[in-house]
Scaffold this motif. Structure first.
Motif, PDB file in Angstrom:
ATOM      1  N   ARG A 154     -18.281  41.556 -20.070  1.00  0.00           N
ATOM      2  CA  ARG A 154     -18.309  41.360 -18.616  1.00  0.00           C
ATOM      3  C   ARG A 154     -19.776  41.256 -18.201  1.00  0.00           C
ATOM      4  N   ALA A 155     -20.236  40.008 -18.059  1.00  0.00           N
ATOM      5  CA  ALA A 155     -21.667  39.751 -17.937  1.00  0.00           C
ATOM      6  C   ALA A 155     -22.305  40.438 -16.734  1.00  0.00           C
ATOM      7  N   PHE A 156     -21.604  40.471 -15.601  1.00  0.00           N
ATOM      8  CA  PHE A 156     -22.203  41.046 -14.399  1.00  0.00           C
ATOM      9  C   PHE A 156     -22.260  42.564 -14.444  1.00  0.00           C
ATOM     10  N   GLU A 157     -21.596  43.170 -15.433  1.00  0.00           N
ATOM     11  CA  GLU A 157     -21.537  44.630 -15.493  1.00  0.00           C
ATOM     12  C   GLU A 157     -22.357  45.219 -16.629  1.00  0.00           C
ATOM     13  N   ILE A 158     -22.781  44.406 -17.589  1.00  0.00           N
ATOM     14  CA  ILE A 158     -23.570  44.946 -18.690  1.00  0.00           C
ATOM     15  C   ILE A 158     -24.921  45.415 -18.172  1.00  0.00           C
ATOM     16  N   ASP A 159     -25.384  46.543 -18.665  1.00  0.00           N
ATOM     17  CA  ASP A 159     -26.646  47.129 -18.220  1.00  0.00           C
ATOM     18  C   ASP A 159     -27.783  46.612 -19.102  1.00  0.00           C
ATOM     19  N   LEU A 160     -28.431  45.549 -18.647  1.00  0.00           N
ATOM     20  CA  LEU A 160     -29.528  44.961 -19.419  1.00  0.00           C
ATOM     21  C   LEU A 160     -30.791  45.798 -19.368  1.00  0.00           C
ATOM     22  N   SER A 161     -30.790  46.837 -18.533  1.00  0.00           N
ATOM     23  CA  SER A 161     -31.963  47.713 -18.454  1.00  0.00           C
ATOM     24  C   SER A 161     -31.867  48.907 -19.403  1.00  0.00           C
ATOM     25  N   ARG A 162     -30.777  48.964 -20.186  1.00  0.00           N
ATOM     26  CA  ARG A 162     -30.676  50.012 -21.187  1.00  0.00           C
ATOM     27  C   ARG A 162     -31.915  50.004 -22.079  1.00  0.00           C
ATOM     28  N   LYS A 163     -32.323  51.164 -22.555  1.00  0.00           N
ATOM     29  CA  LYS A 163     -33.594  51.300 -23.259  1.00  0.00           C
ATOM     30  C   LYS A 163     -33.744  50.287 -24.395  1.00  0.00           C
ATOM     31  N   ARG A 164     -32.724  50.184 -25.250  1.00  0.00           N
ATOM     32  CA  ARG A 164     -32.831  49.270 -26.401  1.00  0.00           C
ATOM     33  C   ARG A 164     -32.839  47.816 -25.943  1.00  0.00           C
ATOM     34  N   PHE A 165     -31.974  47.467 -25.012  1.00  0.00           N
ATOM     35  CA  PHE A 165     -31.916  46.089 -24.523  1.00  0.00           C
ATOM     36  C   PHE A 165     -33.234  45.710 -23.849  1.00  0.00           C
ATOM     37  N   LYS A 166     -33.773  46.612 -23.054  1.00  0.00           N
ATOM     38  CA  LYS A 166     -35.021  46.333 -22.342  1.00  0.00           C
ATOM     39  C   LYS A 166     -36.166  46.121 -23.329  1.00  0.00           C
ATOM     40  N   ARG A 167     -36.184  46.932 -24.394  1.00  0.00           N
ATOM     41  CA  ARG A 167     -37.236  46.790 -25.399  1.00  0.00           C
ATOM     42  C   ARG A 167     -37.147  45.428 -26.086  1.00  0.00           C
ATOM     43  N   ILE A 168     -35.929  45.014 -26.434  1.00  0.00           N
ATOM     44  CA  ILE A 168     -35.748  43.727 -27.105  1.00  0.00           C
ATOM     45  C   ILE A 168     -36.146  42.576 -26.183  1.00  0.00           C
ATOM     46  N   LEU A 169     -35.735  42.637 -24.935  1.00  0.00           N
ATOM     47  CA  LEU A 169     -36.078  41.577 -23.984  1.00  0.00           C
ATOM     48  C   LEU A 169     -37.579  41.522 -23.741  1.00  0.00           C
ATOM     49  N   ASN A 170     -38.234  42.671 -23.678  1.00  0.00           N
ATOM     50  CA  ASN A 170     -39.687  42.698 -23.453  1.00  0.00           C
ATOM     51  C   ASN A 170     -40.440  42.102 -24.642  1.00  0.00           C
ATOM     52  N   LYS A 171     -39.953  42.364 -25.865  1.00  0.00           N
ATOM     53  CA  LYS A 171     -40.619  41.834 -27.059  1.00  0.00           C
ATOM     54  C   LYS A 171     -40.511  40.311 -27.137  1.00  0.00           C
ATOM     55  N   SER A 172     -39.568  39.750 -26.436  1.00  0.00           N
ATOM     56  CA  SER A 172     -39.354  38.304 -26.518  1.00  0.00           C
ATOM     57  C   SER A 172     -39.885  37.561 -25.297  1.00  0.00           C
ATOM     58  N   LYS A 173     -40.657  38.232 -24.468  1.00  0.00           N
ATOM     59  CA  LYS A 173     -41.126  37.598 -23.231  1.00  0.00           C
ATOM     60  C   LYS A 173     -41.979  36.364 -23.487  1.00  0.00           C
ATOM     61  N   HIS A 174     -42.592  36.286 -24.660  1.00  0.00           N
ATOM     62  CA  HIS A 174     -43.433  35.130 -24.971  1.00  0.00           C
ATOM     63  C   HIS A 174     -42.616  33.918 -25.405  1.00  0.00           C
ATOM     64  N   LEU A 175     -41.313  34.093 -25.563  1.00  0.00           N
ATOM     65  CA  LEU A 175     -40.452  32.980 -25.975  1.00  0.00           C
ATOM     66  C   LEU A 175     -39.896  32.262 -24.759  1.00  0.00           C
ATOM     67  N   THR A 176     -39.707  30.967 -24.907  1.00  0.00           N
ATOM     68  CA  THR A 176     -39.110  30.170 -23.834  1.00  0.00           C
ATOM     69  C   THR A 176     -37.723  29.721 -24.262  1.00  0.00           C
ATOM     70  N   LEU A 177     -36.810  29.696 -23.316  1.00  0.00           N
ATOM     71  CA  LEU A 177     -35.422  29.322 -23.578  1.00  0.00           C
ATOM     72  C   LEU A 177     -35.135  27.947 -23.004  1.00  0.00           C
ATOM     73  N   SER A 178     -34.397  27.155 -23.769  1.00  0.00           N
ATOM     74  CA  SER A 178     -33.986  25.834 -23.281  1.00  0.00           C
ATOM     75  C   SER A 178     -32.579  25.541 -23.779  1.00  0.00           C
ATOM     76  N   LEU A 179     -31.875  24.690 -23.058  1.00  0.00           N
ATOM     77  CA  LEU A 179     -30.562  24.213 -23.462  1.00  0.00           C
ATOM     78  C   LEU A 179     -30.702  22.774 -23.921  1.00  0.00           C
ATOM     79  N   GLU A 180     -30.206  22.498 -25.119  1.00  0.00           N
ATOM     80  CA  GLU A 180     -30.365  21.175 -25.727  1.00  0.00           C
ATOM     81  C   GLU A 180     -29.004  20.653 -26.173  1.00  0.00           C
ATOM     82  N   PRO A 181     -28.859  19.341 -26.291  1.00  0.00           N
ATOM     83  CA  PRO A 181     -27.598  18.793 -26.806  1.00  0.00           C
ATOM     84  C   PRO A 181     -27.318  19.314 -28.215  1.00  0.00           C
ATOM     85  N   ALA A 182     -26.059  19.497 -28.526  1.00  0.00           N
ATOM     86  CA  ALA A 182     -25.675  20.024 -29.844  1.00  0.00           C
ATOM     87  C   ALA A 182     -25.633  18.894 -30.866  1.00  0.00           C
ATOM     88  N   THR A 183     -26.803  18.271 -31.061  1.00  0.00           N
ATOM     89  CA  THR A 183     -26.931  17.166 -32.009  1.00  0.00           C
ATOM     90  C   THR A 183     -27.764  17.626 -33.200  1.00  0.00           C
TER      91      THR A 183
END
Length: 246
Positions: free
Chosen positions: A79-108
């Motif tokens: 349930r995406a709107f209810e998951i706690d993304l600020s949980r300690k482990r989740f927050k640490r993982i998200l912070n470590k990846s801040k230098h990465l950029t996300l994009s959506l590309e065709p599945a080719t």
């Protein structure tokens, strides 16, 4: 995309495999599947509805477990709107990846993506049924002409591909098909990171769910899904709140 059904849509035809095969999750079991007639793939609306009934996609195949003497494989969704993304482990993982950029590309197909996939399978899953990897295998599994299928890619500051997840955009969520990543970046917890990013993407797009594949209680391969709560499990008739003891 139109969320409404059309009376002109062809009815879905389902088949089962003629023979069982060894289960990928439980060593002492055999498995079978119900799958949509591959010559008549479902519309996006039908696929979204099928996902709510426990179906998944692999390449051009839309299927769900249909085992004769076992019902341990149950679809799961966050349930995406209810998951706690600020949980300690989740927050640490998200912070470590801040230098990465996300994009959506065709599945080719691209050599860049296949190179990462090949290294991932060879180094992380050399004892699995997807080894050895091949271009034909990759294309059949993860490339798609369906407009709802995309590659969620993450790259570093120099544009180097770090991880990718094949996803399908449904009318009520995002379905995670498969994640692969550069093994040199395992310290980023890329598998968990990909799921967290799918949750963020679902929230951004207004979708309530991230479909996470099957939950099998006694399979060690599935234990990681326990952390992504609140999680719903489909019991064959209804979506129920996750109970690790059931």
């Amino acid at each position: 995309m139109n969320n409404n059904y059309s009376p002109d849509q062809d009815p879905i035809k389902l088949f089962t495999l003629a023979e069982d095969h060894p289960c990928s999750y439980l060593n002492d079991r055999n498995a079978n599947s119900a799958f949509v007639d591959p010559s008549q793939p479902p519309t996006w609306e039908q696929y979204s509805a099928l996902s709510r009934l426990g179906f998944r996609r692999s390449g051009n195949h839309f299927y769900r477990p249909h085992c004769r003497q076992c019902s341990e494989c149950k679809s799961s969704r966050i349930r995406a709107f209810e998951i706690d993304l600020s949980r300690k482990r989740f927050k640490r993982i998200l912070n470590k990846s801040k230098h990465l950029t996300l994009s959506l590309e065709p599945a080719t197909f691209s050599e860049e993506h296949y190179d990462i996939y090949e290294r991932y399978i060879t180094q992380r899953h050399h004892d699995g049924d997807m080894y050895p990897p091949s271009i034909e295998q990759y294309k059949g599994f993860l490339t798609s002409e369906f407009p709802f299928s995309q590659l969620m890619s993450m790259r570093d500051d120099e544009g180097q591909l770090i991880l990718a997840t094949c996803i399908d955009i449904l009318d009520d969520g995002i379905s995670a098909i498969y994640t692969y990543f550069d093994p040199d970046y395992s310290d980023l917890s890329p598998g968990t990171l990909a799921i967290l990013k799918m949750c963020e993407l679902a929230i951004e797009q207004g979708h309530p769910y991230v479909y996470l594949g099957y939950w099998v209680k006694d399979s060690p391969k599935m234990a990681y899904k326990r952390q992504f709560t609140p999680l719903d499990i489909f019991d064959g008739q209804n979506w129920l709140g996750f109970n690790p003891e059931s």
